[in-house]
Write a protein that holds these residues in place. Structure first.
Motif, PDB file in Angstrom:
ATOM      1  N   VAL A 180       0.889  -1.159   0.000  1.00 59.35           N
ATOM      2  CA  VAL A 180       0.000   0.000   0.000  1.00 59.35           C
ATOM      3  C   VAL A 180       0.926   1.207   0.000  1.00 59.35           C
ATOM      4  O   VAL A 180       1.867   1.272   0.788  1.00 59.35           O
ATOM      5  CB  VAL A 180      -0.899   0.019   1.260  1.00 59.35           C
ATOM      6  CG1 VAL A 180      -1.693   1.299   1.340  1.00 59.35           C
ATOM      7  CG2 VAL A 180      -1.805  -1.195   1.277  1.00 59.35           C
ATOM      8  N   GLN A 181       0.689   2.151  -0.884  1.00 57.45           N
ATOM      9  CA  GLN A 181       1.555   3.320  -0.985  1.00 57.45           C
ATOM     10  C   GLN A 181       0.890   4.527  -0.343  1.00 57.45           C
ATOM     11  O   GLN A 181      -0.275   4.822  -0.613  1.00 57.45           O
ATOM     12  CB  GLN A 181       1.867   3.611  -2.456  1.00 57.45           C
ATOM     13  CG  GLN A 181       2.839   4.736  -2.655  1.00 57.45           C
ATOM     14  CD  GLN A 181       3.209   4.923  -4.126  1.00 57.45           C
ATOM     15  OE1 GLN A 181       2.489   4.489  -5.016  1.00 57.45           O
ATOM     16  NE2 GLN A 181       4.315   5.574  -4.371  1.00 57.45           N
ATOM     17  N   VAL A 182       1.633   5.221   0.508  1.00 59.50           N
ATOM     18  CA  VAL A 182       1.172   6.446   1.161  1.00 59.50           C
ATOM     19  C   VAL A 182       2.096   7.558   0.696  1.00 59.50           C
ATOM     20  O   VAL A 182       3.315   7.443   0.786  1.00 59.50           O
ATOM     21  CB  VAL A 182       1.242   6.303   2.703  1.00 59.50           C
ATOM     22  CG1 VAL A 182       0.808   7.578   3.381  1.00 59.50           C
ATOM     23  CG2 VAL A 182       0.407   5.118   3.163  1.00 59.50           C
ATOM     24  N   TRP A 183       1.492   8.651   0.166  1.00 58.65           N
ATOM     25  CA  TRP A 183       2.330   9.712  -0.374  1.00 58.65           C
ATOM     26  C   TRP A 183       1.621  11.051  -0.324  1.00 58.65           C
ATOM     27  O   TRP A 183       0.543  11.152   0.223  1.00 58.65           O
ATOM     28  CB  TRP A 183       2.809   9.361  -1.775  1.00 58.65           C
ATOM     29  CG  TRP A 183       1.735   9.091  -2.789  1.00 58.65           C
ATOM     30  CD1 TRP A 183       0.755   8.151  -2.709  1.00 58.65           C
ATOM     31  CD2 TRP A 183       1.530   9.754  -4.014  1.00 58.65           C
ATOM     32  NE1 TRP A 183      -0.042   8.196  -3.828  1.00 58.65           N
ATOM     33  CE2 TRP A 183       0.416   9.148  -4.657  1.00 58.65           C
ATOM     34  CE3 TRP A 183       2.183  10.783  -4.661  1.00 58.65           C
ATOM     35  CZ2 TRP A 183      -0.043   9.574  -5.893  1.00 58.65           C
ATOM     36  CZ3 TRP A 183       1.721  11.187  -5.898  1.00 58.65           C
ATOM     37  CH2 TRP A 183       0.617  10.574  -6.504  1.00 58.65           C
ATOM     38  N   ARG A 184       2.251  12.063  -0.863  1.00 55.87           N
ATOM     39  CA  ARG A 184       1.754  13.443  -0.935  1.00 55.87           C
ATOM     40  C   ARG A 184       1.512  14.088   0.420  1.00 55.87           C
ATOM     41  O   ARG A 184       0.435  14.539   0.752  1.00 55.87           O
ATOM     42  CB  ARG A 184       0.486  13.525  -1.780  1.00 55.87           C
ATOM     43  CG  ARG A 184       0.750  13.310  -3.248  1.00 55.87           C
ATOM     44  CD  ARG A 184      -0.377  13.801  -4.090  1.00 55.87           C
ATOM     45  NE  ARG A 184      -0.020  13.606  -5.492  1.00 55.87           N
ATOM     46  CZ  ARG A 184      -0.855  13.702  -6.488  1.00 55.87           C
ATOM     47  NH1 ARG A 184      -2.112  13.999  -6.257  1.00 55.87           N
ATOM     48  NH2 ARG A 184      -0.454  13.519  -7.694  1.00 55.87           N
TER      49      ARG A 184
END
Length: 74
Positions: free
Chosen positions: A61-65
């Protein structure tokens, strides 16, 4: 919302429902149901996302910004 399979990004799903506010904490829960993921933000249903890959094949799962992740439970 999107998926990435064998180096290829699929068609992104966008929503006008954006329940996040700058600087405010939130609780994000992703439930794996029979045919889709159900996304809840701070106790409210926000999104449903149909499977594109079998759930057992999901590796990340990618978490960004600008989101600071403080904990994650699987």
């Amino acid at each position: 919302m999107n998926s990435h399979d064998w180096g290829v990004c699929k068609c992104e799903v966008k929503s006008d429902n954006v329940p996040f506010e700058d600087g405010q904490s939130f609780d994000l829960r992703i439930s794996v149901l029979d045919s889709e993921y159900q996304v809840m933000v701070s106790g409210q249903h926000c999104y449903s996302f149909a499977y594109r890959l079998l759930p057992g094949s999901v590796k990340m799962v990618q978490v960004w910004r600008g989101v600071s992740l403080t904990s994650m439970c699987v």
